[in-house]
Design a protein around this motif. Structure first.
Motif, mmCIF file in Angstrom:
data_model
loop_
_atom_site.group_PDB
_atom_site.id
_atom_site.type_symbol
_atom_site.label_atom_id
_atom_site.label_comp_id
_atom_site.label_asym_id
_atom_site.label_seq_id
_atom_site.Cartn_x
_atom_site.Cartn_y
_atom_site.Cartn_z
ATOM 1 N N ALA A 26 17.814 -25.719 51.857
ATOM 2 C CA ALA A 26 17.093 -24.522 51.414
ATOM 3 C C ALA A 26 17.498 -24.110 50.003
ATOM 4 C CB ALA A 26 17.337 -23.382 52.391
ATOM 5 N N VAL A 27 18.791 -24.125 49.723
ATOM 6 C CA VAL A 27 19.288 -23.729 48.402
ATOM 7 C C VAL A 27 18.761 -24.666 47.321
ATOM 8 C CG1 VAL A 27 21.376 -23.629 46.966
ATOM 9 C CG2 VAL A 27 21.359 -22.569 49.223
ATOM 10 N N ASN A 28 18.696 -25.944 47.628
ATOM 11 C CA ASN A 28 18.286 -26.936 46.640
ATOM 12 C C ASN A 28 16.788 -27.205 46.624
ATOM 13 O OD1 ASN A 28 20.860 -27.298 45.564
ATOM 14 N ND2 ASN A 28 21.403 -28.755 47.155
ATOM 15 N N GLY A 29 15.982 -26.347 47.261
ATOM 16 C CA GLY A 29 14.559 -26.500 47.068
ATOM 17 C C GLY A 29 13.628 -26.204 48.212
ATOM 18 N N VAL A 66 13.883 -22.331 55.910
ATOM 19 C CA VAL A 66 14.657 -21.142 56.246
ATOM 20 C C VAL A 66 13.829 -20.195 57.110
ATOM 21 C CG1 VAL A 66 15.852 -19.160 55.237
ATOM 22 C CG2 VAL A 66 15.808 -21.333 54.028
ATOM 23 N N ALA A 67 14.473 -19.577 58.092
ATOM 24 C CA ALA A 67 13.802 -18.522 58.853
ATOM 25 C C ALA A 67 13.355 -17.439 57.877
ATOM 26 C CB ALA A 67 14.750 -17.946 59.904
ATOM 27 N N TRP A 68 12.167 -16.906 58.065
ATOM 28 C CA TRP A 68 11.600 -15.966 57.092
ATOM 29 C C TRP A 68 12.520 -14.779 56.821
ATOM 30 C CZ3 TRP A 68 10.794 -10.912 58.276
ATOM 31 C CH2 TRP A 68 10.758 -10.570 59.626
ATOM 32 N N GLN A 69 13.244 -14.313 57.841
ATOM 33 C CA GLN A 69 14.108 -13.145 57.642
ATOM 34 C C GLN A 69 15.340 -13.452 56.794
ATOM 35 O OE1 GLN A 69 13.352 -14.728 60.495
ATOM 36 N NE2 GLN A 69 14.634 -14.075 62.186
ATOM 37 N N ASN A 70 15.620 -14.733 56.535
ATOM 38 C CA ASN A 70 16.759 -15.118 55.694
ATOM 39 C C ASN A 70 16.344 -15.580 54.305
ATOM 40 O OD1 ASN A 70 18.689 -14.551 57.673
ATOM 41 N ND2 ASN A 70 18.438 -16.564 58.597
ATOM 42 N N GLN A 71 15.046 -15.590 54.018
ATOM 43 C CA GLN A 71 14.589 -16.094 52.722
ATOM 44 C C GLN A 71 15.105 -15.259 51.557
ATOM 45 O OE1 GLN A 71 10.382 -16.950 52.789
ATOM 46 N NE2 GLN A 71 10.679 -18.644 54.230
ATOM 47 N N PHE A 72 15.292 -13.958 51.762
ATOM 48 C CA PHE A 72 15.838 -13.124 50.679
ATOM 49 C C PHE A 72 17.261 -13.551 50.324
ATOM 50 C CE2 PHE A 72 17.600 -10.947 54.296
ATOM 51 C CZ PHE A 72 18.764 -10.353 53.843
ATOM 52 N N LEU A 73 18.020 -14.081 51.296
ATOM 53 C CA LEU A 73 19.381 -14.555 51.016
ATOM 54 C C LEU A 73 19.338 -15.801 50.138
ATOM 55 C CD1 LEU A 73 20.889 -14.029 54.573
ATOM 56 C CD2 LEU A 73 21.332 -12.652 52.533
ATOM 57 N N ILE A 74 18.380 -16.693 50.397
ATOM 58 C CA ILE A 74 18.219 -17.884 49.565
ATOM 59 C C ILE A 74 17.853 -17.465 48.141
ATOM 60 C CG2 ILE A 74 16.754 -19.917 49.150
ATOM 61 C CD1 ILE A 74 18.877 -20.310 51.275
ATOM 62 N N LEU A 75 16.997 -16.491 48.010
ATOM 63 C CA LEU A 75 16.628 -16.018 46.672
ATOM 64 C C LEU A 75 17.837 -15.444 45.938
ATOM 65 C CD1 LEU A 75 13.150 -14.431 47.477
ATOM 66 C CD2 LEU A 75 13.639 -16.670 46.445
ATOM 67 N N GLU A 76 18.741 -14.769 46.667
ATOM 68 C CA GLU A 76 19.961 -14.247 46.049
ATOM 69 C C GLU A 76 20.876 -15.392 45.602
ATOM 70 O OE1 GLU A 76 23.682 -11.214 47.045
ATOM 71 O OE2 GLU A 76 21.974 -11.279 48.422
ATOM 72 N N ILE A 77 21.001 -16.418 46.438
ATOM 73 C CA ILE A 77 21.814 -17.588 46.080
ATOM 74 C C ILE A 77 21.236 -18.279 44.857
ATOM 75 C CG2 ILE A 77 22.496 -19.902 46.848
ATOM 76 C CD1 ILE A 77 22.656 -18.620 49.738
ATOM 77 N N ARG A 78 19.926 -18.459 44.838
ATOM 78 C CA ARG A 78 19.280 -19.097 43.687
ATOM 79 C C ARG A 78 19.449 -18.268 42.413
ATOM 80 N NH1 ARG A 78 13.655 -21.506 46.143
ATOM 81 N NH2 ARG A 78 14.593 -23.125 47.447
ATOM 82 N N SER A 79 19.507 -16.958 42.555
ATOM 83 C CA SER A 79 19.746 -16.091 41.407
ATOM 84 C C SER A 79 21.132 -16.362 40.810
ATOM 85 C CB SER A 79 19.624 -14.628 41.825
ATOM 86 O OG SER A 79 19.960 -13.779 40.758
#
Length: 190
Positions: free
Chosen positions: A108-111, A116-129
């Protein structure tokens, strides 16, 4: 520059293939992190552990954190990685390889945010930030057998419901694992 850190290598020794952990290339740091999640009596308990080492595999810092209220193991893994990134940022580390044994998180982090479960997608966006702010940071998959110190730290935090940080010397309950790994390092000084 894209950092291509190999986390494991197979070495043939007397006809036997042995897989060993490789510390990152100089001047990178390795931060291995793991999460431990358990639901007990309708209460969710989360432990997170990280171990920071330099390119020679030398211990820099350990940390473990306890939390409750985490919804599931996937969320725990993402939040553990975010905490590891916050530590690296606070230490002003410019070149870091974050190593996790959670394939879905790395994917998920690499692309592949769809993994990712939809409720965790904001966490991936934070990691990508974090990764956009620090272009020399990378996230890699690490086989579970090479993530034992971080795993033990995470379970320690969850089981004892404690948060601790160790500088200079690791805690006794993981020191033997770190020494065992150090005896088997394959160094990559390129």
């Amino acid at each position: 520059m894209v950092h291509k850190h190999q986390t494991e290598v197979s070495v043939t020794n007397s006809g036997t293939s042995v897989t060993k952990w490789i510390p990152p290339s100089s001047p990178y740091y390795s931060i291995c992190c793991d999460a431990s999640f358990k639901s007990v009596n309708n209460a969710e308990h989360f432990g997170w552990g990280m171990i920071g080492r330099d390119f020679a595999g030398q211990f820099i810092r350990d940390e473990c954190t306890y939390a409750n209220g985490i919804v599931n193991a996937e969320e725990a893994e993402y939040k553990g990685l975010i905490q590891a990134m916050q530590v690296a940022e606070n230490l002003e580390l410019q070149m870091v390889c974050f190593e996790l044994d959670a394939k879905l998180v790395i994917k998920a982090v690499n692309g592949d945010i769809q993994a990712v479960a939809w409720q965790n997608q904001f966490l991936i966006l934070e990691i990508r930030s974090f990764l956009r702010k620090h272009p020399l940071w990378v996230c890699k998959f690490l086989t579970r057998k090479f993530n034992k110190p971080a795993d033990r730290l995470a379970r320690h935090a969850r089981n004892l419901r404690v948060s601790n940080t160790w500088h200079a010397y690791p805690p006794n309950f993981i020191a033997s694992v770190i020494l065992e790994e150090a005896a088997n390092y394959v160094h990559n000084y390129s």
